[in-house]
Scaffold this active site. Structure first.
Site, PDB file in Angstrom:
ATOM      1  N   PRO A  13       0.823  -1.208   0.000  1.00 27.26           N
ATOM      2  CA  PRO A  13       0.000   0.000   0.000  1.00 27.26           C
ATOM      3  C   PRO A  13       0.860   1.262   0.000  1.00 27.26           C
ATOM      4  O   PRO A  13       1.968   1.268   0.520  1.00 27.26           O
ATOM      5  CB  PRO A  13      -0.802  -0.114   1.293  1.00 27.26           C
ATOM      6  CG  PRO A  13       0.082  -0.898   2.207  1.00 27.26           C
ATOM      7  CD  PRO A  13       0.811  -1.862   1.312  1.00 27.26           C
ATOM      8  N   ASP A  14       0.314   2.317  -0.595  1.00 26.76           N
ATOM      9  CA  ASP A  14       0.996   3.608  -0.576  1.00 26.76           C
ATOM     10  C   ASP A  14      -0.059   4.662  -0.264  1.00 26.76           C
ATOM     11  O   ASP A  14      -0.784   4.512   0.718  1.00 26.76           O
ATOM     12  CB  ASP A  14       1.726   3.852  -1.899  1.00 26.76           C
ATOM     13  CG  ASP A  14       2.895   4.825  -1.752  1.00 26.76           C
ATOM     14  OD1 ASP A  14       3.015   5.475  -0.700  1.00 26.76           O
ATOM     15  OD2 ASP A  14       3.691   4.947  -2.699  1.00 26.76           O
ATOM     16  N   GLY A  15      -0.235   5.695  -1.090  1.00 27.88           N
ATOM     17  CA  GLY A  15      -1.187   6.762  -0.800  1.00 27.88           C
ATOM     18  C   GLY A  15      -2.628   6.276  -0.784  1.00 27.88           C
ATOM     19  O   GLY A  15      -2.982   5.297  -1.446  1.00 27.88           O
ATOM     20  N   ALA A  27      -3.629   3.167  -3.201  1.00 23.16           N
ATOM     21  CA  ALA A  27      -2.705   3.000  -4.325  1.00 23.16           C
ATOM     22  C   ALA A  27      -1.762   1.851  -3.980  1.00 23.16           C
ATOM     23  O   ALA A  27      -1.199   1.811  -2.890  1.00 23.16           O
ATOM     24  CB  ALA A  27      -1.922   4.288  -4.551  1.00 23.16           C
TER      25      ALA A  27
END
Length: 109
Positions: A13-15, A27
């Site tokens: 996972p990111d933003g 994202a």
């Protein structure tokens, strides 16, 4: 409390952002997608695949917050990989999701 366990193909996972229905959009860096998760059930309810793997963040925008903007990265990719991933580092606009975002909160300094 664990909300959602990413599948192998979703990578990391990111933003993230929240839509008007209270669902979480994530994202997936190196997964080439954004996913929509229902925080009440912990289930993935939507996936949007993108033409490059390093997806870094997402947010809603546009006149009525019905457009999603998604960023991607190209840093750390060598020339060979960049040649295979011509869309790395681009920003994508996604329409037709059937859901809108919410206005951001402003804070006085």
């Amino acid at each position: 409390k664990l909300l959602y366990h990413l599948e192998k193909e979703e990578q990391m996972p990111d933003g993230m952002c929240i839509d008007a229905e209270g669902k979480l959009w994530v994202a997936c860096i190196d997964g080439g997608r954004v996913i929509r998760i229902d925080p009440e059930t912990g289930k993935r309810i939507q996936t949007v695949r993108l033409p490059t793997p390093r997806i870094t963040s997402c947010c809603f925008g546009g006149k009525d917050y019905s457009e999603m903007y998604v960023t991607s990265a190209y840093d750390g990719l060598d020339e060979t990989t960049l040649a295979k991933e011509p869309h790395a580092g681009e920003i994508f606009k996604i329409t037709g999701l059937g859901v809108k975002g919410i206005p951001q909160n402003f804070y006085a300094a």
